[in-house]
Design an enzyme around this catalytic site. Structure first.
Site, PDB file in Angstrom:
ATOM      1  N   PHE A 122       0.818  -1.220   0.000  1.00  0.00           N
ATOM      2  CA  PHE A 122       0.000   0.000   0.000  1.00  0.00           C
ATOM      3  C   PHE A 122       0.850   1.268   0.000  1.00  0.00           C
ATOM      4  CE2 PHE A 122      -2.679  -3.071   2.356  1.00  0.00           C
ATOM      5  CZ  PHE A 122      -3.877  -2.951   1.671  1.00  0.00           C
TER       6      PHE A 122
ATOM      7  N   SER B  28      -4.954   2.252  -8.961  1.00  0.00           N
ATOM      8  CA  SER B  28      -6.065   3.184  -8.800  1.00  0.00           C
ATOM      9  C   SER B  28      -6.845   3.302 -10.105  1.00  0.00           C
ATOM     10  CB  SER B  28      -5.497   4.558  -8.443  1.00  0.00           C
ATOM     11  OG  SER B  28      -6.495   5.543  -8.531  1.00  0.00           O
ATOM     12  N   ALA B  29      -8.135   3.568  -9.973  1.00  0.00           N
ATOM     13  CA  ALA B  29      -8.960   3.812 -11.155  1.00  0.00           C
ATOM     14  C   ALA B  29      -8.482   5.039 -11.915  1.00  0.00           C
ATOM     15  CB  ALA B  29     -10.413   4.006 -10.732  1.00  0.00           C
ATOM     16  N   THR B  30      -7.633   5.829 -11.268  1.00  0.00           N
ATOM     17  CA  THR B  30      -7.108   7.015 -11.927  1.00  0.00           C
ATOM     18  C   THR B  30      -6.281   6.643 -13.168  1.00  0.00           C
ATOM     19  OG1 THR B  30      -6.162   9.168 -11.404  1.00  0.00           O
ATOM     20  CG2 THR B  30      -4.909   7.288 -10.673  1.00  0.00           C
TER      21      THR B  30
ATOM     22  N   TYR C 284       0.780  11.574 -10.153  1.00  0.00           N
ATOM     23  CA  TYR C 284       0.381  10.489  -9.247  1.00  0.00           C
ATOM     24  C   TYR C 284      -0.130   9.282 -10.044  1.00  0.00           C
ATOM     25  CZ  TYR C 284      -2.756   7.702  -6.362  1.00  0.00           C
ATOM     26  OH  TYR C 284      -3.401   6.646  -5.781  1.00  0.00           O
TER      27      TYR C 284
ATOM     28  N   LYS D 162       1.307   5.186 -10.750  1.00  0.00           N
ATOM     29  CA  LYS D 162       0.562   3.921 -10.659  1.00  0.00           C
ATOM     30  C   LYS D 162       0.679   3.131 -11.963  1.00  0.00           C
ATOM     31  CE  LYS D 162      -0.907   4.355  -6.484  1.00  0.00           C
ATOM     32  NZ  LYS D 162      -0.300   3.498  -5.456  1.00  0.00           N
TER      33      LYS D 162
ATOM     34  N   TYR E  43      -8.370   0.515  -7.274  1.00  0.00           N
ATOM     35  CA  TYR E  43      -9.435   0.954  -6.363  1.00  0.00           C
ATOM     36  C   TYR E  43     -10.202   2.104  -6.983  1.00  0.00           C
ATOM     37  CZ  TYR E  43      -5.943  -0.783  -2.947  1.00  0.00           C
ATOM     38  OH  TYR E  43      -4.993  -1.489  -2.258  1.00  0.00           O
TER      39      TYR E  43
ATOM     40  N   ASN F 228     -10.310  15.132  -0.671  1.00  0.00           N
ATOM     41  CA  ASN F 228     -11.347  14.186  -1.105  1.00  0.00           C
ATOM     42  C   ASN F 228     -12.702  14.544  -0.509  1.00  0.00           C
ATOM     43  OD1 ASN F 228      -8.719  12.007  -0.879  1.00  0.00           O
ATOM     44  ND2 ASN F 228      -9.819  12.236  -2.793  1.00  0.00           N
TER      45      ASN F 228
ATOM     46  N   ARG G 223     -19.022   9.154  -9.063  1.00  0.00           N
ATOM     47  CA  ARG G 223     -17.923   8.252  -8.703  1.00  0.00           C
ATOM     48  C   ARG G 223     -18.487   6.981  -8.091  1.00  0.00           C
ATOM     49  NH1 ARG G 223     -16.040  11.708 -11.071  1.00  0.00           N
ATOM     50  NH2 ARG G 223     -14.162  12.969 -10.746  1.00  0.00           N
TER      51      ARG G 223
ATOM     52  N   ASP H  52     -10.771  16.735 -13.291  1.00  0.00           N
ATOM     53  CA  ASP H  52     -11.856  15.840 -12.880  1.00  0.00           C
ATOM     54  C   ASP H  52     -12.597  15.272 -14.089  1.00  0.00           C
ATOM     55  OD1 ASP H  52     -11.501  15.937 -10.178  1.00  0.00           O
ATOM     56  OD2 ASP H  52     -13.227  17.217  -9.742  1.00  0.00           O
TER      57      ASP H  52
HETATM   58  P1  NAD Z   1      -2.427   6.613   3.033  1.00  0.00           P
HETATM   59  O1  NAD Z   1      -1.594   7.799   2.721  1.00  0.00           O
HETATM   60  O2  NAD Z   1      -3.367   6.701   4.173  1.00  0.00           O
HETATM   61  O3  NAD Z   1      -1.491   5.319   3.238  1.00  0.00           O
HETATM   62  C1  NAD Z   1      -0.270   5.156   2.559  1.00  0.00           C
HETATM   63  C2  NAD Z   1       0.787   4.905   3.617  1.00  0.00           C
HETATM   64  O4  NAD Z   1       2.059   4.706   3.006  1.00  0.00           O
HETATM   65  C3  NAD Z   1       0.934   6.074   4.596  1.00  0.00           C
HETATM   66  O5  NAD Z   1       0.751   5.600   5.914  1.00  0.00           O
HETATM   67  C4  NAD Z   1       2.356   6.579   4.368  1.00  0.00           C
HETATM   68  O6  NAD Z   1       2.946   7.048   5.567  1.00  0.00           O
HETATM   69  C5  NAD Z   1       3.042   5.342   3.810  1.00  0.00           C
HETATM   70  N1  NAD Z   1       4.199   5.610   2.940  1.00  0.00           N
HETATM   71  C6  NAD Z   1       4.273   6.453   1.885  1.00  0.00           C
HETATM   72  N2  NAD Z   1       5.501   6.414   1.335  1.00  0.00           N
HETATM   73  C7  NAD Z   1       6.214   5.501   2.045  1.00  0.00           C
HETATM   74  C8  NAD Z   1       7.551   5.021   1.976  1.00  0.00           C
HETATM   75  N3  NAD Z   1       8.411   5.478   1.059  1.00  0.00           N
HETATM   76  N4  NAD Z   1       7.955   4.106   2.879  1.00  0.00           N
HETATM   77  C9  NAD Z   1       7.114   3.647   3.824  1.00  0.00           C
HETATM   78  N5  NAD Z   1       5.843   4.068   3.952  1.00  0.00           N
HETATM   79  C10 NAD Z   1       5.398   4.990   3.068  1.00  0.00           C
HETATM   80  O7  NAD Z   1      -3.211   6.217   1.697  1.00  0.00           O
HETATM   81  P2  NAD Z   1      -4.367   5.145   1.484  1.00  0.00           P
HETATM   82  O8  NAD Z   1      -5.601   5.872   1.132  1.00  0.00           O
HETATM   83  O9  NAD Z   1      -4.379   4.167   2.587  1.00  0.00           O
HETATM   84  O10 NAD Z   1      -3.822   4.466   0.147  1.00  0.00           O
HETATM   85  C11 NAD Z   1      -3.091   3.252   0.150  1.00  0.00           C
HETATM   86  C12 NAD Z   1      -2.649   2.953  -1.264  1.00  0.00           C
HETATM   87  O11 NAD Z   1      -3.800   2.881  -2.106  1.00  0.00           O
HETATM   88  C13 NAD Z   1      -1.743   4.026  -1.870  1.00  0.00           C
HETATM   89  O12 NAD Z   1      -0.772   3.382  -2.671  1.00  0.00           O
HETATM   90  C14 NAD Z   1      -2.676   4.836  -2.726  1.00  0.00           C
HETATM   91  O13 NAD Z   1      -2.017   5.447  -3.791  1.00  0.00           O
HETATM   92  C15 NAD Z   1      -3.666   3.773  -3.204  1.00  0.00           C
HETATM   93  N6  NAD Z   1      -4.990   4.307  -3.576  1.00  0.00           N
HETATM   94  C16 NAD Z   1      -5.677   5.087  -2.680  1.00  0.00           C
HETATM   95  C17 NAD Z   1      -6.921   5.622  -3.054  1.00  0.00           C
HETATM   96  C18 NAD Z   1      -7.684   6.525  -2.121  1.00  0.00           C
HETATM   97  O14 NAD Z   1      -8.528   7.284  -2.596  1.00  0.00           O
HETATM   98  N7  NAD Z   1      -7.473   6.482  -0.811  1.00  0.00           N
HETATM   99  C19 NAD Z   1      -7.457   5.342  -4.311  1.00  0.00           C
HETATM  100  C20 NAD Z   1      -6.740   4.524  -5.178  1.00  0.00           C
HETATM  101  C21 NAD Z   1      -5.506   4.003  -4.796  1.00  0.00           C
HETATM  102  N1  UFG Z   2     -15.532  16.975  -4.948  1.00  0.00           N
HETATM  103  C1  UFG Z   2     -16.169  18.175  -4.673  1.00  0.00           C
HETATM  104  N2  UFG Z   2     -15.684  18.949  -3.644  1.00  0.00           N
HETATM  105  C2  UFG Z   2     -14.612  18.575  -2.891  1.00  0.00           C
HETATM  106  C3  UFG Z   2     -13.971  17.352  -3.186  1.00  0.00           C
HETATM  107  C4  UFG Z   2     -14.457  16.585  -4.234  1.00  0.00           C
HETATM  108  O1  UFG Z   2     -17.137  18.538  -5.320  1.00  0.00           O
HETATM  109  O2  UFG Z   2     -14.209  19.328  -1.993  1.00  0.00           O
HETATM  110  C5  UFG Z   2     -16.073  16.115  -6.023  1.00  0.00           C
HETATM  111  C6  UFG Z   2     -15.087  15.893  -7.171  1.00  0.00           C
HETATM  112  O3  UFG Z   2     -15.212  16.917  -8.126  1.00  0.00           O
HETATM  113  C7  UFG Z   2     -15.515  14.519  -7.666  1.00  0.00           C
HETATM  114  C8  UFG Z   2     -16.006  13.810  -6.401  1.00  0.00           C
HETATM  115  O4  UFG Z   2     -16.314  14.853  -5.477  1.00  0.00           O
HETATM  116  O5  UFG Z   2     -16.605  14.642  -8.550  1.00  0.00           O
HETATM  117  C9  UFG Z   2     -14.970  12.892  -5.787  1.00  0.00           C
HETATM  118  O6  UFG Z   2     -13.759  13.592  -5.593  1.00  0.00           O
HETATM  119  P1  UFG Z   2     -12.552  13.007  -4.729  1.00  0.00           P
HETATM  120  O7  UFG Z   2     -11.489  14.042  -4.701  1.00  0.00           O
HETATM  121  O8  UFG Z   2     -13.047  12.490  -3.432  1.00  0.00           O
HETATM  122  O9  UFG Z   2     -12.092  11.718  -5.562  1.00  0.00           O
HETATM  123  P2  UFG Z   2     -11.551  11.604  -7.064  1.00  0.00           P
HETATM  124  O10 UFG Z   2     -12.485  10.699  -7.785  1.00  0.00           O
HETATM  125  O11 UFG Z   2     -11.260  12.903  -7.658  1.00  0.00           O
HETATM  126  O12 UFG Z   2     -10.150  10.888  -6.833  1.00  0.00           O
HETATM  127  C10 UFG Z   2     -10.022   9.740  -5.982  1.00  0.00           C
HETATM  128  C11 UFG Z   2      -8.639   9.745  -5.326  1.00  0.00           C
HETATM  129  C12 UFG Z   2      -7.585   9.495  -6.349  1.00  0.00           C
HETATM  130  C13 UFG Z   2      -7.875   8.258  -7.077  1.00  0.00           C
HETATM  131  C14 UFG Z   2      -9.232   8.306  -7.699  1.00  0.00           C
HETATM  132  C15 UFG Z   2      -9.565   6.972  -8.319  1.00  0.00           C
HETATM  133  O13 UFG Z   2      -8.392  10.995  -4.715  1.00  0.00           O
HETATM  134  O14 UFG Z   2      -6.350   9.339  -5.698  1.00  0.00           O
HETATM  135  O15 UFG Z   2     -10.214   8.583  -6.690  1.00  0.00           O
HETATM  136  O16 UFG Z   2     -10.695   7.066  -9.090  1.00  0.00           O
HETATM  137  F1  UFG Z   2      -6.950   8.085  -8.041  1.00  0.00           F
END
Ligand code: NAD
Ligand code: UFG
Length: 335
Positions: free
Chosen positions: A79, A123-125, A147, A151, A175, A197, A229, A293
């Site tokens: 992760f 990520s779905a991104t 970012y 991925k 995800y 977010n 989303r 977006d």
């Molecule tokens: P998060 O930031 O809460 O967790 C990531 C963790 O990795 C953090 O605790 C951070 O301290 C640690 N980390 C970062 N760089 C590191 C390094 N070099 N060495 C050791 N630890 C390190 O994020 P999350 O939401 O739990 O996401 C987990 C994974 O899922 C990430 O790879 C993220 O890109 C991916 N992801 C997250 C989302 C989302 O919206 N949350 C969506 C798609 C993918």
């Molecule tokens: N949004 C708002 N106001 C805010 C924040 C978000 O209107 O303050 C809207 C955005 O425009 C979007 C939706 O809410 O339509 C969701 O936005 P998020 O920022 O919560 O999520 P995203 O879909 O933009 O992105 C997230 C993660 C990315 C990941 C992606 C995968 O942040 O890291 O989902 O689909 F890559």
């Protein structure tokens, strides 16, 4: 023993709970750059299980090698990474270095110690602007920011690794939008500063930490003009990792899965559901679209259902209730 990197983070901490509850032994690593050690303590509290935590950076190869030497690791769930889209455009080198080099060092050590089973957080991104929704795993990939490109590049590195050595077993999980929190209300998403977010922003408005939500655009071609989303409960998402782990333990190759619910909701639908189930109001204002977006994206979930035997079970109301419980119980996040 399963090595979990990024274990103190939002998704990692929830995955640790599910792994421990399912009886796995785990060893955990996190440099705490975007998380707190307290998350690890809470995982232990919830599960009443103990495990090792190494507060180290993946970029510190020597420290990471010690983890491999000191533990009998069978597979890795990876992760660890930086995840803020906006920050990645300001500090691209930091994102490429941390996410890509961190993964390369991890894979080098996995190769050295012959542990060739990994579940990776993508990520779905990586899909960028979708041509059609729901979006399936074989859709074109076109990440739109540094970012997302980290991925995509890591996905490609993992594919090349398998092509070079067919004894690797790799599961790439894309995800969608993880929200919610563990039902205990003791672990959850703890963003630094103002959340970028939607869900953490909403909970912070509802609790009075922030004044109002800015809704980024209401002129998209969607049911109410706001972005759509696929929000997925983090506990469902965590459980998906256990299924992916079973696959990497029992097969070889690279397999890619979308982890989402398959249902899309608009920003206004999220606000409405949140207000209904929490009885809190979320004042908002419509503002300009946020750059980068997409209008609508949600997952085609058939592959995960057929090949992982996994489907999301928690609906939007539960996501809102659990996010809110975490916020109320931890108004300052982990302290
Ligand atoms: P998060 O930031 O809460 O967790 C990531 C963790 O990795 C953090 O605790 C951070 O301290 C640690 N980390 C970062 N760089 C590191 C390094 N070099 N060495 C050791 N630890 C390190 O994020 P999350 O939401 O739990 O996401 C987990 C994974 O899922 C990430 O790879 C993220 O890109 C991916 N992801 C997250 C989302 C989302 O919206 N949350 C969506 C798609 C993918
Ligand atoms: N949004 C708002 N106001 C805010 C924040 C978000 O209107 O303050 C809207 C955005 O425009 C979007 C939706 O809410 O339509 C969701 O936005 P998020 O920022 O919560 O999520 P995203 O879909 O933009 O992105 C997230 C993660 C990315 C990941 C992606 C995968 O942040 O890291 O989902 O689909 F890559």
């Amino acid at each position: 023993m399963i090595l979990v990197t990024g274990a103190a983070g939002f998704i990692g901490s929830h995955a640790c709970v599910e792994l421990l509850n399912a009886g796995y032994e785990i060893v955990t690593v996190d440099n705490l750059s975007n998380s707190k050690r307290e998350a690890i303590n809470r995982v232990k509290q919830i599960t009443k299980r103990d495990f090792l935590f190494y507060p180290i950076d993946l970029l510190d190869k020597e420290a990471l090698e010690k983890v491999f030497i000191e533990n009998k690791i069978k597979a890795v769930i990876h992760f660890a990474g930086l995840k803020a889209v906006g920050e990645s455009t300001e500090k691209p080198l930091m994102y490429y270095y941390n996410n890509i080099v961190g993964t390369i060092i991890l894979c080098e050590l996995m190769t050295k110690y012959k542990i060739k089973r990994i579940v990776f957080s993508s990520s779905a991104t990586v899909y960028g602007m979708p041509d059609q929704v729901p979006i399936s795993e074989n859709s074109p990939l076109r990440a739109m920011n540094p970012y997302g490109r980290t991925k995509l590049m890591i996905e490609e590195i993992l594919r090349d690794l398998y092509l070079s050595d067919k004894s690797w077993s790799i599961s790439i999980l894309r995800y969608f939008n993880p929200v919610g929190a563990h039902p205990s209300g003791t672990i959850g998403e703890d963003p630094n500063g103002i959340p970028s977010n939607l869900m953490p922003f909403i909970t912070q408005v509802a609790i009075g930490k922030l004044n109002q939500l800015k809704v980024f655009g209401n002129d998209y071609e969607t049911i109410d003009g706001t972005g759509i989303r696929d929000y997925i409960h983090v506990v469902d998402l965590a459980k998906g990792h256990l299924k992916a782990l079973e696959v990497v333990m029992n097969t070889f190759g690279v397999k890619v899965f979308n982890l989402g619910t398959g249902s899309g909701y608009s920003v206004l639908q999220i606000i409405e559901t949140f207000e209904k189930v929490t009885k809190k109001s979320v004042p908002y204002q419509i503002v300009e679209r946020r750059q980068g977006d997409v209008a609508a994206i949600y997952a085609d979930t058939n592959k995960a259902k057929d090949e992982l035997g996994w489907v999301a079970t928690k609906g939007l109301e539960e996501m809102c209730i659990d996010s809110w419980r975490w916020q109320v119980n931890n108004p300052k996040g982990y302290i």
